[in-house]
Write a protein that holds these residues in place. Structure first.
Motif, PDB file in Angstrom:
ATOM      1  N   ALA A 424       3.575  -6.335   1.363  1.00  0.00           N
ATOM      2  CA  ALA A 424       4.590  -5.364   1.773  1.00  0.00           C
ATOM      3  C   ALA A 424       4.005  -4.259   2.636  1.00  0.00           C
ATOM      4  O   ALA A 424       4.677  -3.738   3.528  1.00  0.00           O
ATOM      5  CB  ALA A 424       5.246  -4.759   0.528  1.00  0.00           C
ATOM      6  N   GLY A 425       2.752  -3.851   2.381  1.00  0.00           N
ATOM      7  CA  GLY A 425       2.166  -2.756   3.135  1.00  0.00           C
ATOM      8  C   GLY A 425       1.602  -3.162   4.473  1.00  0.00           C
ATOM      9  O   GLY A 425       1.525  -2.339   5.402  1.00  0.00           O
ATOM     10  N   PHE A 426       1.210  -4.427   4.607  1.00  0.00           N
ATOM     11  CA  PHE A 426       0.529  -4.857   5.831  1.00  0.00           C
ATOM     12  C   PHE A 426       1.444  -4.817   7.050  1.00  0.00           C
ATOM     13  O   PHE A 426       1.055  -4.326   8.120  1.00  0.00           O
ATOM     14  CB  PHE A 426      -0.038  -6.262   5.652  1.00  0.00           C
ATOM     15  CG  PHE A 426      -0.656  -6.801   6.904  1.00  0.00           C
ATOM     16  CD1 PHE A 426      -1.895  -6.348   7.333  1.00  0.00           C
ATOM     17  CD2 PHE A 426       0.006  -7.758   7.670  1.00  0.00           C
ATOM     18  CE1 PHE A 426      -2.465  -6.828   8.501  1.00  0.00           C
ATOM     19  CE2 PHE A 426      -0.559  -8.236   8.841  1.00  0.00           C
ATOM     20  CZ  PHE A 426      -1.799  -7.779   9.257  1.00  0.00           C
ATOM     21  N   LEU A 427       2.659  -5.333   6.915  1.00  0.00           N
ATOM     22  CA  LEU A 427       3.555  -5.397   8.071  1.00  0.00           C
ATOM     23  C   LEU A 427       3.944  -4.018   8.592  1.00  0.00           C
ATOM     24  O   LEU A 427       3.848  -3.757   9.793  1.00  0.00           O
ATOM     25  CB  LEU A 427       4.794  -6.237   7.726  1.00  0.00           C
ATOM     26  CG  LEU A 427       4.555  -7.748   7.676  1.00  0.00           C
ATOM     27  CD1 LEU A 427       5.832  -8.457   7.258  1.00  0.00           C
ATOM     28  CD2 LEU A 427       4.086  -8.266   9.017  1.00  0.00           C
ATOM     29  N   PRO A 428       4.399  -3.082   7.736  1.00  0.00           N
ATOM     30  CA  PRO A 428       4.684  -1.737   8.270  1.00  0.00           C
ATOM     31  C   PRO A 428       3.443  -1.078   8.863  1.00  0.00           C
ATOM     32  O   PRO A 428       3.529  -0.389   9.888  1.00  0.00           O
ATOM     33  CB  PRO A 428       5.188  -0.966   7.037  1.00  0.00           C
ATOM     34  CG  PRO A 428       5.689  -2.019   6.109  1.00  0.00           C
ATOM     35  CD  PRO A 428       4.792  -3.196   6.316  1.00  0.00           C
ATOM     36  N   GLY A 494       5.938   1.819  -0.972  1.00  0.00           N
ATOM     37  CA  GLY A 494       4.936   2.854  -0.765  1.00  0.00           C
ATOM     38  C   GLY A 494       3.546   2.350  -0.461  1.00  0.00           C
ATOM     39  O   GLY A 494       2.651   3.142  -0.145  1.00  0.00           O
ATOM     40  N   SER A 495       3.325   1.038  -0.548  1.00  0.00           N
ATOM     41  CA  SER A 495       1.973   0.497  -0.390  1.00  0.00           C
ATOM     42  C   SER A 495       1.393   0.740   0.994  1.00  0.00           C
ATOM     43  O   SER A 495       0.172   0.683   1.180  1.00  0.00           O
ATOM     44  CB  SER A 495       1.960  -1.004  -0.698  1.00  0.00           C
ATOM     45  OG  SER A 495       2.824  -1.705   0.183  1.00  0.00           O
ATOM     46  N   THR A 496       2.248   1.039   1.988  1.00  0.00           N
ATOM     47  CA  THR A 496       1.731   1.359   3.319  1.00  0.00           C
ATOM     48  C   THR A 496       0.819   2.584   3.266  1.00  0.00           C
ATOM     49  O   THR A 496      -0.140   2.688   4.036  1.00  0.00           O
ATOM     50  CB  THR A 496       2.890   1.610   4.300  1.00  0.00           C
ATOM     51  OG1 THR A 496       3.749   0.462   4.305  1.00  0.00           O
ATOM     52  CG2 THR A 496       2.377   1.855   5.709  1.00  0.00           C
ATOM     53  N   GLY A 497       1.119   3.521   2.350  1.00  0.00           N
ATOM     54  CA  GLY A 497       0.257   4.683   2.189  1.00  0.00           C
ATOM     55  C   GLY A 497      -1.162   4.299   1.814  1.00  0.00           C
ATOM     56  O   GLY A 497      -2.130   4.954   2.235  1.00  0.00           O
ATOM     57  N   LEU A 498      -1.312   3.235   1.012  1.00  0.00           N
ATOM     58  CA  LEU A 498      -2.649   2.765   0.643  1.00  0.00           C
ATOM     59  C   LEU A 498      -3.372   2.173   1.851  1.00  0.00           C
ATOM     60  O   LEU A 498      -4.584   2.343   2.015  1.00  0.00           O
ATOM     61  CB  LEU A 498      -2.542   1.727  -0.476  1.00  0.00           C
ATOM     62  CG  LEU A 498      -1.833   2.193  -1.758  1.00  0.00           C
ATOM     63  CD1 LEU A 498      -1.772   1.059  -2.770  1.00  0.00           C
ATOM     64  CD2 LEU A 498      -2.558   3.395  -2.365  1.00  0.00           C
ATOM     65  N   PHE A 499      -2.628   1.460   2.704  1.00  0.00           N
ATOM     66  CA  PHE A 499      -3.230   0.910   3.926  1.00  0.00           C
ATOM     67  C   PHE A 499      -3.682   2.033   4.864  1.00  0.00           C
ATOM     68  O   PHE A 499      -4.726   1.930   5.514  1.00  0.00           O
ATOM     69  CB  PHE A 499      -2.231  -0.003   4.642  1.00  0.00           C
ATOM     70  CG  PHE A 499      -2.218  -1.404   4.117  1.00  0.00           C
ATOM     71  CD1 PHE A 499      -2.923  -2.414   4.744  1.00  0.00           C
ATOM     72  CD2 PHE A 499      -1.490  -1.727   2.984  1.00  0.00           C
ATOM     73  CE1 PHE A 499      -2.915  -3.710   4.261  1.00  0.00           C
ATOM     74  CE2 PHE A 499      -1.469  -3.014   2.483  1.00  0.00           C
ATOM     75  CZ  PHE A 499      -2.191  -4.013   3.121  1.00  0.00           C
ATOM     76  N   ILE A 500      -2.885   3.101   4.934  1.00  0.00           N
ATOM     77  CA  ILE A 500      -3.274   4.224   5.794  1.00  0.00           C
ATOM     78  C   ILE A 500      -4.563   4.857   5.277  1.00  0.00           C
ATOM     79  O   ILE A 500      -5.446   5.233   6.058  1.00  0.00           O
ATOM     80  CB  ILE A 500      -2.140   5.268   5.859  1.00  0.00           C
ATOM     81  CG1 ILE A 500      -0.893   4.658   6.525  1.00  0.00           C
ATOM     82  CG2 ILE A 500      -2.585   6.504   6.642  1.00  0.00           C
ATOM     83  CD1 ILE A 500       0.309   5.584   6.541  1.00  0.00           C
ATOM     84  N   TYR A 501      -4.703   4.950   3.947  1.00  0.00           N
ATOM     85  CA  TYR A 501      -5.928   5.531   3.403  1.00  0.00           C
ATOM     86  C   TYR A 501      -7.122   4.611   3.646  1.00  0.00           C
ATOM     87  O   TYR A 501      -8.239   5.077   3.885  1.00  0.00           O
ATOM     88  CB  TYR A 501      -5.778   5.808   1.911  1.00  0.00           C
ATOM     89  CG  TYR A 501      -6.801   6.804   1.406  1.00  0.00           C
ATOM     90  CD1 TYR A 501      -6.737   8.138   1.804  1.00  0.00           C
ATOM     91  CD2 TYR A 501      -7.817   6.424   0.553  1.00  0.00           C
ATOM     92  CE1 TYR A 501      -7.674   9.058   1.367  1.00  0.00           C
ATOM     93  CE2 TYR A 501      -8.755   7.338   0.104  1.00  0.00           C
ATOM     94  CZ  TYR A 501      -8.677   8.654   0.515  1.00  0.00           C
ATOM     95  OH  TYR A 501      -9.606   9.565   0.087  1.00  0.00           O
ATOM     96  N   ALA A 502      -6.874   3.297   3.595  1.00  0.00           N
ATOM     97  CA  ALA A 502      -7.947   2.357   3.941  1.00  0.00           C
ATOM     98  C   ALA A 502      -8.348   2.536   5.402  1.00  0.00           C
ATOM     99  O   ALA A 502      -9.534   2.433   5.756  1.00  0.00           O
ATOM    100  CB  ALA A 502      -7.492   0.924   3.675  1.00  0.00           C
ATOM    101  N   TYR A 503      -7.371   2.817   6.264  1.00  0.00           N
ATOM    102  CA  TYR A 503      -7.674   3.082   7.669  1.00  0.00           C
ATOM    103  C   TYR A 503      -8.532   4.341   7.814  1.00  0.00           C
ATOM    104  O   TYR A 503      -9.357   4.434   8.737  1.00  0.00           O
ATOM    105  CB  TYR A 503      -6.379   3.235   8.471  1.00  0.00           C
ATOM    106  CG  TYR A 503      -6.608   3.548   9.933  1.00  0.00           C
ATOM    107  CD1 TYR A 503      -6.897   2.547  10.841  1.00  0.00           C
ATOM    108  CD2 TYR A 503      -6.540   4.861  10.397  1.00  0.00           C
ATOM    109  CE1 TYR A 503      -7.121   2.830  12.186  1.00  0.00           C
ATOM    110  CE2 TYR A 503      -6.759   5.156  11.737  1.00  0.00           C
ATOM    111  CZ  TYR A 503      -7.046   4.138  12.619  1.00  0.00           C
ATOM    112  OH  TYR A 503      -7.261   4.421  13.943  1.00  0.00           O
ATOM    113  N   CYS A 504      -8.345   5.295   6.889  1.00  0.00           N
ATOM    114  CA  CYS A 504      -9.170   6.506   6.908  1.00  0.00           C
ATOM    115  C   CYS A 504     -10.653   6.140   6.792  1.00  0.00           C
ATOM    116  O   CYS A 504     -11.497   6.735   7.477  1.00  0.00           O
ATOM    117  CB  CYS A 504      -8.776   7.444   5.768  1.00  0.00           C
ATOM    118  SG  CYS A 504      -7.137   8.145   5.917  1.00  0.00           S
TER     119      CYS A 504
END
Length: 560
Positions: A424-428, A494-504
Motif C-alpha cells: 500500500a505504501g509503495f505506490l503512493p 498511512g504506510s507511505t509515511g514509513l516509506f518517506i522516513y526510509a527515504y530520509c
C-alpha cells in the motif's frame, strides 16, 4: 461538520489574519529607492554548509563588527527558522558602486586564527539579507591540491567580497556575493595575522519580463497499476462470489482500541485540514521566496486554530463507536501528535542550546508557543470535543452486526498486515518520489522552493493513489473473509509515511553531506515527526475511502 461552525470561523479568521500580515510584509519588502538611498543589509548566521540546522550567530566568528550592533526585531516564524538578524558592517546604498572599500583592518589573535581555521575546515558559509533578498557565501577555502597528507593542507580566509546587485528602475531585483580567490588570509599556522577586510559593489540594470508557467503533469506508471487492480478485482469477484458477502454480519463490528482509533482519525483530519490551508496560502502567494518565517508562523497559527476539528472528529466518531469515556479520548487526541512532537522538540532544543546554535529557541518564544497552546489550542480542542459529544450521531451501518464474531480463516503470509502495508505504501510513494528530492533540498539544504502549484498537484495525486490502493486492498481482505479491516485500512493508508522516513535514510547517506550529532539528530528527529504526521493524515484518508467503499458495496446487497 454542521456543529463545528465556531471553530471553522476561527480557522477562517486565522487565515485572513495571516493573509493580511503577509500582504503587508510583501508591500514592505517591495521598497522603491532613489540613487544613494540606504538599503537595509542584515547579517544573519553562519554554519557548516552541509549541516543547515547547525547555525550560529554571524558575529560568533570574529568578523569586523560595527560599533553598535543593531538586532532586527523578528517575527515568530523567523525565530523558529533560526534567523538572528543583526546590522552588517557593509554599506550598499542604492546604485552606489564601490571599488575595494575597506571595512576594517584587524589583527587576528592566535585564538581567532584557530577559530577561523576550524570554521573553514568545516566549510562554513554565511548568510545575509539585502532588502529581504538572501545572500550566501563561503568564509574561506582549504587548499588540498597535490597534498595527500591532511597535515599539509593550507587554510585561507576570504577577505574580499564583491556584491553584484541587479536593479530595475527603482527596485532591487537580485543580489549575489562572490569571494575573490586571490585576496586571502593564511590561517595555516597558529600565529597572529594582519587582515584587511574589503568589499566591492557593482550595480547592473535588468528588465523583468512577465512570463507564464507551463505545468506538465505525468501520471508515470500509475494508470497501468490501477487497470491491473481493477482487473484483479473483477477476477476475484468471479472466483469468490460470496466471499465478502459472507461476512456482512461482522464487517461493521467496531475495532479494538476504539479510543485510540478515534483519536488517530481526529488528529489525521486536523493535519489534513492544516495541509489544505497551507496549500491555499501558498497558491495565493503568501509564501513568496523571501517572506522569511511565514510558513512556520502559518503552521503554528493554523494548527492551533484547527485543534477544534481534531476534538470534534475524534469525540464524535468515538461516541458513534459507543465509547463512554469521551474525556479520556479527548486527552488522547490532544497528545497523540503534540506529545511526540513536544518530546522531540525538548530534546533537540537542548542539543541546540548545548551547541549554542541559533536553532535553539529563546525562552520568550517558547513562552509564546506555550501560551498559544494553553489559550487557543486546548480550549478549541475541548469545545470541539463537546460539540462532537453533543452531535449524537449514530454509526451508519447498512448491515446488522451479529452477536459473536466469525472466525477468520487462515490466510497466506502475503495477506498479513506488514506485506499489505508495504504494497500500500509503495505506490503512493512512487508518485511523489521525484518531488521529494526538491522538497528535501529546500528544507534541509539551501534551495528555494517556489513551484507550489506543482507540489499541490503531487499532493492531490498522493491522496488519490492512497485512497485507491487502500480500497483495493480492503476489498481483497473482505473477499478472503477477513472482517478486521478497520485498523488495516488505516495502517495501509498511512504506510507511505514509513516509506518517506526510509527515504530520509537514503537522502542522508547518499544525497547529502550532513554530519555531526546536532545535524543528524535534527534531521532524523524532526523528519520522524513529519513522517508520523503523514502517517496519521494518509491513514485517515485510507480509512475514510475504505469506509465509503464498504458502506457502498454492502448497501447493494440484501442482508438477512
Amino acid at each position: 461538520m454542521r456543529n463545528f461552525g465556531n471553530s471553522t470561523a476561527f480557522v477562517i479568521l486565522g487565515v485572513f489574519i495571516l493573509s493580511c500580515v503577509s500582504h503587508v510584509r510583501s508591500d514592505a519588502s517591495d521598497h522603491r529607492y532613489k540613487e544613494g538611498d540606504p538599503v537595509p543589509l542584515y547579517a544573519n548566521k553562519v554554519g557548516p554548509f552541509h549541516n543547515p540546522s547547525e547555525t550560529y550567530r554571524y558575529f560568533d566568528l570574529p568578523f569586523c563588527s560595527p560599533d553598535h550592533v543593531k538586532e532586527k526585531k523578528e517575527a515568530l516564524g523567523e525565530v523558529l527558522n533560526g534567523d538572528r538578524l543583526v546590522s552588517a558592517p557593509y554599506k550598499l546604498n542604492f546604485r552606489e558602486e564601490k571599488d575595494s572599500s575597506v571595512v576594517c583592518k584587524k589583527k587576528l589573535s592566535k585564538d581567532e586564527v584557530v577559530f577561523f581555521r576550524k570554521a573553514v575546515e568545516k566549510d562554513y558559509y554565511f548568510q545575509m539579507y539585502y532588502d529581504d533578498l538572501p545572500i550566501w557565501g563561503f568564509i574561506g577555502k582549504v587548499d588540498k591540491e597535490g597534498k595527500a597528507d591532511p597535515s599539509e593542507y593550507k587554510y585561507y580566509l576570504y577577505k574580499h567580497i564583491q556584491f553584484d546587485v541587479l536593479y530595475n528602475k527603482d527596485r532591487v531585483i537580485e543580489i549575489s556575493a562572490r569571494m575573490d580567490p586571490h585576496l586571502l588570509v593564511d590561517l595555516t599556522e597558529d600565529k597572529e595575522v594582519d587582515a584587511e577586510f574589503m568589499y566591492t559593489v557593482k550595480w547592473k540594470e535588468t528588465v523583468l519580463l512577465l512570463t507564464g508557467f507551463l505545468a506538465t503533469i505525468l501520471m508515470r506508471v500509475l494508470k497501468n497499476d490501477f487497470i491491473k487492480y481493477g482487473q484483479d478485482e473483477e477476477a476475484a469477484d468471479d472466483q469468490e462470489e460470496t466471499g465478502w458477502k459472507y461476512i456482512h454480519g461482522d464487517v461493521f463490528r467496531f475495532p479494538k482500541y476504539k479510543s485510540l482509533f478515534a483519536a488517530a482519525l481526529g488528529s489525521g483530519t486536523q493535519l489534513f485540514t492544516l495541509t489544505v490551508f497551507i496549500f491555499m496560502l501558498a497558491l495565493v502567494g503568501v509564501f513568496y521566496p523571501y517572506n522569511r518565517g511565514a510558513l512556520f508562523t502559518a503552521l503554528v497559527v493554523i494548527y492551533a486554530l484547527t485543534s477544534g476539528i481534531a476534538g470534534y472528529v475524534a469525540t464524535s466518531f468515538y461516541c458513534q463507536l459507543e465509547g463512554t469515556n469521551w474525556v479520556r479520548n479527548l486527552l488522547l487526541t490532544g497528545c497523540l501528535f503534540c506529545g511526540p512532537l513536544f518530546l522531540t522538540f525538548c530534546f533537540l532544543n537542548t542539543v541546540a542550546i548545548a551547541y549554542s546554535a541559533t536553532a535553539a529557541l529563546p525562552f520568550g518564544t517558547i513562552v509564546v508557543i506555550v501560551l498559544i497552546w494553553t489559550l487557543v489550542t486546548s480550549p478549541l480542542l475541548v469545545l470541539g470535543g463537546i460539540a462532537g459529544k453533543n452531535s449524537r450521531a449514530e454509526f451508519q451501518a447498512p448491515c446488522r452486526t451479529t452477536k459473536y464474531p466469525r472466525e477468520i480463516p487462515p490466510l497466506p503470509w502475503y495477506r498479513s498486515a506488514i506485506p499489505q502495508m508495504a504494497m500500500a505504501g509503495f505506490l503512493p510513494f512512487s508518485a511523489i518520489y521525484i518531488e521529494l528530492y526538491y522538497i528535501f533540498a529546500s528544507v534541509w539544504g539551501h534551495r528555494i522552493y517556489t513551484i507550489y502549484s506543482i507540489l499541490f498537484i503531487v499532493f492531490i495525486i498522493l491522496l488519490i493513489v492512497t485512497a485507491f490502493i487502500t480500497v483495493a486492498l480492503t476489498y481483497f481482505q473482505l473477499a478472503a473473509e477477513d472482517h478486521e479491516w478497520w485498523w488495516r485500512s488505516f495502517l495501509c493508508g498511512g504506510s507511505t509515511g514509513l516509506f518517506i522516513y526510509a527515504y530520509c535514510l537514503y537522502y542522508y547517506y547518499a544525497r547529502s553531506d550532513m554530519s555531526g550529532f546536532m545535524q543528524t539528530s535534527f534531521f532524523f528527529g524532526y523528519m520522524a515527526c513529519i513522517c508520523y504526521g503523514f502517517f496519521l493524515l494518509l491513514g485517515t484518508v485510507g480509512f475514510r475511502a475504505s469506509l465509503f467503499f464498504v458502506r457502498h458495496i454492502y448497501r447493494s446487497i440484501k442482508c438477512e
